[in-house]
Design a protein around this motif. Structure first.
Motif, short mmCIF file in Angstrom:
data_model
loop_
_atom_site.label_atom_id
_atom_site.label_comp_id
_atom_site.label_asym_id
_atom_site.label_seq_id
_atom_site.Cartn_x
_atom_site.Cartn_y
_atom_site.Cartn_z
N ASN A 150 16.16 -21.87 30.20
CA ASN A 150 16.57 -22.94 31.10
C ASN A 150 17.49 -22.36 32.17
N ASP A 151 18.73 -22.85 32.29
CA ASP A 151 19.59 -22.26 33.32
C ASP A 151 20.63 -21.32 32.71
N GLN A 152 20.38 -20.90 31.47
CA GLN A 152 21.33 -20.01 30.80
C GLN A 152 20.76 -18.60 30.77
N CYS A 153 21.61 -17.61 31.14
CA CYS A 153 21.18 -16.22 31.15
C CYS A 153 21.92 -15.45 30.06
N PHE A 154 21.18 -14.79 29.17
CA PHE A 154 21.79 -14.02 28.08
C PHE A 154 21.55 -12.53 28.31
N ILE A 155 22.63 -11.78 28.38
CA ILE A 155 22.52 -10.33 28.55
C ILE A 155 23.08 -9.67 27.29
N THR A 156 22.35 -8.69 26.76
CA THR A 156 22.85 -7.96 25.59
C THR A 156 23.15 -6.53 26.01
N ILE A 157 24.39 -6.08 25.71
CA ILE A 157 24.77 -4.71 26.05
C ILE A 157 25.22 -3.97 24.80
N THR A 158 25.22 -2.64 24.87
CA THR A 158 25.68 -1.83 23.74
C THR A 158 26.60 -0.74 24.28
N PRO A 159 27.68 -0.40 23.54
CA PRO A 159 28.61 0.61 24.07
C PRO A 159 28.06 2.02 23.95
#
Ligand SMILES: [Zn+2]
Lengths: 249, 161
Positions: free
Chosen positions: B37-46
């Motif tokens: 929908n209008d939500q953006c999910f970003i997944t990051i890793t160190p």
């Protein structure tokens, strides 16, 4: 007792206190490169402590996060081994303490990365990659100083005589370990000790150092019984949160 | 209508705070982009457990996407699978070299004890006659080298796997 919480807390406290100890070298290293190396390793350890204590807080389920565990406990509630709270001494002593610790952490993380507990496995897999570099660095310095000049050999031998009594506690085992080993979540520390012995014997032999024959072993940290040094560490480590509760950086 | 591909494109505009010649996409720390929908999910890793740049990367991602008209962004940090230098893109490796940082050599994971330091060619003159000064450089992810031919001191982006 919540065994997994206790287990992860112990790992986290080892990383936190040793990371803090190493950070004391910042600006005081014998050469610039080593000043930077020790603070880099410190940063890795504090990063690992953040992951471990954060997870411990989740396991405990009382709403404590990594910061609350790091900054707002009393000395008896810290479960690190006595080895990591010992004073830095000279550079050789710091490297030897680090070597004993790295030789323990590497095989431990190698096993824990396959733990059935996925969160713990993820932290171990991440930390292992860093620990390999730490071990390479510390073992090379132990060899260089042991097999170096008469002076460097004598000094690091003296550090070995002092620190040796604290090494056995790395393999301290109680009902916490027994329960988790039985469930197949963590490896038995006897297994880790076999590898530790092999690494330590190989490196100390190469370094022409003599393993002390006095077998007196000091332990207590895993039960919260610390040497006087921990209090001084905590006074500095916790100062900001104690003086200005809930302050944000 | 913004797509996940567009988001990847926007993330190409976010530079790594410590090595600004690399984008966070080049570095391989972006693990997933998801639009719901209008939500953006970003997944990051160190890159490293204690990498002090992660918080800043997170904030820069949110700032960049907000700027692109995506108001609801959440950034999630994951540890597994653990980051390796193999995730640095080929163009990222070329940019590092151009910048004067030797990119990771494809080292095999030798036994950590008693092994010789990796041969890292000089990013300035290309000579392989170089030496390691220190295993730990200006950040945890780098080692410090010097060229024996042209004397250039340089950073080496350590292989992590
Ligand atoms: Zn050169």
């Amino acid at each position: 007792m919540n065994s997994l919480f206790e287990y992860v807390l112990r790992l986290g406290d080892d990383s936190l206190i040793l990371g803090h100890r190493l950070s004391e070298w910042c600006g005081h290293g014998p050469i610039l490169e080593e000043d930077i190396a020790m603070t880099n390793i410190s940063l890795d350890l504090v990063g690992q402590a953040t992951s471990l204590l954060g997870y411990a807080g989740e396991l405990e389920g009382k709403g404590r996060d990594a910061d609350a565990l790091a900054f707002l406990r009393f000395d008896r509630e810290y479960k690190n081994v006595l080895l990591v709270e010992q004073p830095n001494g000279d550079f050789g002593m710091t490297m030897l303490r680090q070597f004993f610790f790295d030789s323990f952490r590497k095989p431990l993380f190698e096993k824990l990365q396959h733990s059935t507990d996925q969160h713990l496995a993820a932290i171990a897999e991440k930390s292992l990659k860093e620990t390999k570099y730490h071990l390479k660095h510390s073992s090379e310095w132990v060899i260089r100083l042991g097999d170096g000049t008469e002076e460097s050999n004598a000094r690091i031998q003296e550090s070995l005589n002092t620190l040796w009594r604290y090494t056995n506690e790395l393999f301290f085992t109680d009902e916490v370990d027994n329960e988790l080993v039985e469930k197949g979540i963590v490896p038995s520390l006897q297994e880790i000790q076999i590898e530790w012995n092999a690494t330590v014997t190989a490196v100390l032999t190469e370094a022409t150092l003599t393993i002390p024959t006095n077998n007196w072993k000091q332990e207590g940290g895993r039960k919260g019984l610390h040497s006087e040094h921990l209090g001084y560490i905590l006074a500095e480590l916790q100062y900001m949160q104690r003086a200005y509760p809930n302050m944000q950086w | 209508m913004v797509t996940e591909n567009d988001i990847w494109g926007y993330l190409e505009e976010v530079a790594d705070p410590e090595i600004p010649v690399l984008t966070v996409v080049d570095l391989g720390v972006i693990r997933a982009v998801k639009l719901e929908n209008d939500q953006c999910f970003i997944t990051i890793t160190p890159t490293y457990s204690g990498c002090p740049a992660m918080k800043m990367i997170e904030e820069q991602i949110i700032e960049k996407l907000n700027e692109k008209g995506i108001p609801n962004v959440s950034v999630d940090l994951i540890l597994a699978p653990a980051w390796t230098t193999d995730w640095i893109s080929e163009s990222g490796k070329a940019k590092l070299l151009e910048y004067g940082i030797a990119p990771p050599e494809n080292e095999v994971d030798k036994s950590v004890l008693f092994s010789e330091p990796t041969v890292v060619p000089c990013p300035k003159c290309g000579s392989r006659n170089t030496r390691m000064i220190s295993l730990f450089g200006s950040t945890a992810c780098k080692a410090h080298y010097q060229c024996n031919e042209c004397l250039e001191p340089y950073d080496y982006f350590k292989c992590l796997k």
